[in-house]
Scaffold this motif. Structure first.
Motif, PDB file in Angstrom:
ATOM      1  N   VAL A  32       0.801  -1.217   0.000  1.00 56.39           N
ATOM      2  CA  VAL A  32       0.000   0.000   0.000  1.00 56.39           C
ATOM      3  C   VAL A  32       0.834   1.268   0.000  1.00 56.39           C
ATOM      4  O   VAL A  32       0.274   2.371  -0.056  1.00 56.39           O
ATOM      5  CB  VAL A  32      -0.978   0.034   1.195  1.00 56.39           C
ATOM      6  CG1 VAL A  32      -1.811  -1.233   1.247  1.00 56.39           C
ATOM      7  CG2 VAL A  32      -0.221   0.231   2.506  1.00 56.39           C
ATOM      8  N   LYS A  33       2.137   1.147   0.047  1.00 55.64           N
ATOM      9  CA  LYS A  33       3.011   2.316   0.054  1.00 55.64           C
ATOM     10  C   LYS A  33       2.788   3.158  -1.193  1.00 55.64           C
ATOM     11  O   LYS A  33       2.725   2.648  -2.305  1.00 55.64           O
ATOM     12  CB  LYS A  33       4.476   1.892   0.134  1.00 55.64           C
ATOM     13  CG  LYS A  33       4.901   1.361   1.494  1.00 55.64           C
ATOM     14  CD  LYS A  33       6.376   0.983   1.503  1.00 55.64           C
ATOM     15  CE  LYS A  33       6.800   0.474   2.870  1.00 55.64           C
ATOM     16  NZ  LYS A  33       8.222   0.049   2.885  1.00 55.64           N
ATOM     17  N   GLY A  34       2.648   4.454  -0.982  1.00 52.89           N
ATOM     18  CA  GLY A  34       2.417   5.364  -2.090  1.00 52.89           C
ATOM     19  C   GLY A  34       0.964   5.515  -2.457  1.00 52.89           C
ATOM     20  O   GLY A  34       0.611   6.402  -3.244  1.00 52.89           O
ATOM     21  N   ARG A  35       0.094   4.666  -1.903  1.00 52.54           N
ATOM     22  CA  ARG A  35      -1.335   4.717  -2.212  1.00 52.54           C
ATOM     23  C   ARG A  35      -2.185   5.088  -1.001  1.00 52.54           C
ATOM     24  O   ARG A  35      -3.193   5.772  -1.140  1.00 52.54           O
ATOM     25  CB  ARG A  35      -1.819   3.378  -2.768  1.00 52.54           C
ATOM     26  CG  ARG A  35      -1.147   2.967  -4.072  1.00 52.54           C
ATOM     27  CD  ARG A  35      -1.836   1.754  -4.686  1.00 52.54           C
ATOM     28  NE  ARG A  35      -1.769   0.576  -3.818  1.00 52.54           N
ATOM     29  CZ  ARG A  35      -2.834  -0.073  -3.347  1.00 52.54           C
ATOM     30  NH1 ARG A  35      -4.066   0.350  -3.659  1.00 52.54           N
ATOM     31  NH2 ARG A  35      -2.686  -1.141  -2.569  1.00 52.54           N
ATOM     32  N   PHE A  36      -1.786   4.617   0.175  1.00 50.60           N
ATOM     33  CA  PHE A  36      -2.541   4.859   1.407  1.00 50.60           C
ATOM     34  C   PHE A  36      -1.823   5.863   2.297  1.00 50.60           C
ATOM     35  O   PHE A  36      -0.590   5.931   2.306  1.00 50.60           O
ATOM     36  CB  PHE A  36      -2.720   3.565   2.193  1.00 50.60           C
ATOM     37  CG  PHE A  36      -3.630   2.548   1.551  1.00 50.60           C
ATOM     38  CD1 PHE A  36      -4.099   2.709   0.262  1.00 50.60           C
ATOM     39  CD2 PHE A  36      -4.011   1.420   2.262  1.00 50.60           C
ATOM     40  CE1 PHE A  36      -4.931   1.767  -0.332  1.00 50.60           C
ATOM     41  CE2 PHE A  36      -4.839   0.470   1.686  1.00 50.60           C
ATOM     42  CZ  PHE A  36      -5.301   0.644   0.394  1.00 50.60           C
TER      43      PHE A  36
ATOM     44  N   MET B 113      -7.331   5.893   1.275  1.00 53.82           N
ATOM     45  CA  MET B 113      -6.943   4.842   0.352  1.00 53.82           C
ATOM     46  C   MET B 113      -7.185   5.310  -1.080  1.00 53.82           C
ATOM     47  O   MET B 113      -8.315   5.632  -1.449  1.00 53.82           O
ATOM     48  CB  MET B 113      -7.721   3.559   0.626  1.00 53.82           C
ATOM     49  CG  MET B 113      -7.597   3.059   2.067  1.00 53.82           C
ATOM     50  SD  MET B 113      -8.433   1.467   2.343  1.00 53.82           S
ATOM     51  CE  MET B 113     -10.139   1.970   2.112  1.00 53.82           C
ATOM     52  N   ASN B 114      -6.123   5.324  -1.861  1.00 51.53           N
ATOM     53  CA  ASN B 114      -6.202   5.773  -3.246  1.00 51.53           C
ATOM     54  C   ASN B 114      -5.773   4.668  -4.200  1.00 51.53           C
ATOM     55  O   ASN B 114      -5.075   3.737  -3.819  1.00 51.53           O
ATOM     56  CB  ASN B 114      -5.322   7.007  -3.459  1.00 51.53           C
ATOM     57  CG  ASN B 114      -5.699   8.168  -2.576  1.00 51.53           C
ATOM     58  OD1 ASN B 114      -6.872   8.509  -2.448  1.00 51.53           O
ATOM     59  ND2 ASN B 114      -4.695   8.799  -1.963  1.00 51.53           N
ATOM     60  N   ASP B 115      -6.187   4.807  -5.455  1.00 48.86           N
ATOM     61  CA  ASP B 115      -5.828   3.844  -6.498  1.00 48.86           C
ATOM     62  C   ASP B 115      -6.092   2.415  -6.036  1.00 48.86           C
ATOM     63  O   ASP B 115      -5.224   1.543  -6.131  1.00 48.86           O
ATOM     64  CB  ASP B 115      -4.360   4.016  -6.888  1.00 48.86           C
ATOM     65  CG  ASP B 115      -4.007   3.308  -8.188  1.00 48.86           C
ATOM     66  OD1 ASP B 115      -4.924   3.051  -8.995  1.00 48.86           O
ATOM     67  OD2 ASP B 115      -2.814   3.011  -8.396  1.00 48.86           O
TER      68      ASP B 115
END
Length: 115
Positions: free
Chosen positions: A63-67, A82-84
């Motif tokens: 989830v690094k870079g997204r959450f 939470m993204n992408d």
């Protein structure tokens, strides 16, 4: 009387975003480590992200870079942006608070990523 309540789960399309919240019945960030965990069908519960009273954060590689995990000490709330999102993010998400030998869990909120 200590209680954690999650909210914000639901159905979202792949690539979409969702924001989870955890409301605490008392003051937690001053002395408790807080975190988000998730458990998908057939899998063990795993750490998604955590934050310490000092503000240090940790994320699962997936989830690094997204959450993004954050907290509001004045309102005793913790959030997970939470993204992408992908179908692999589908799981029940749990809020956790712990200090030494004391551990508290929320009831969980379902997140489903599907078209």
């Amino acid at each position: 009387q200590v209680q954690l309540v999650e909210s914000g789960g639901g159905l979202v399309q792949p690539g979409g975003s969702l924001r989870l919240s955890c409301a605490a019945s008392g003051s937690f960030f001053s002395s408790y480590h807080m975190g988000w965990y998730r458990q998908a069908p057939g899998k063990q519960r795993e750490l998604v992200a955590s934050i310490t009273p000092g503000g240090d954060t940790n994320y699962a590689d997936s989830v690094k870079g997204r959450f993004i995990i954050s907290g509001d000490n004045t309102k005793n709330t913790m959030n997970l942006q939470m993204n992408d999102l992908t179908p692999e993010d589908t799981a029940v998400y749990y809020c956790k608070a712990n200090r030494a030998f004391v551990v508290y869990w929320g009831q969980g909120t379902q997140v489903t990523v599907s078209s």
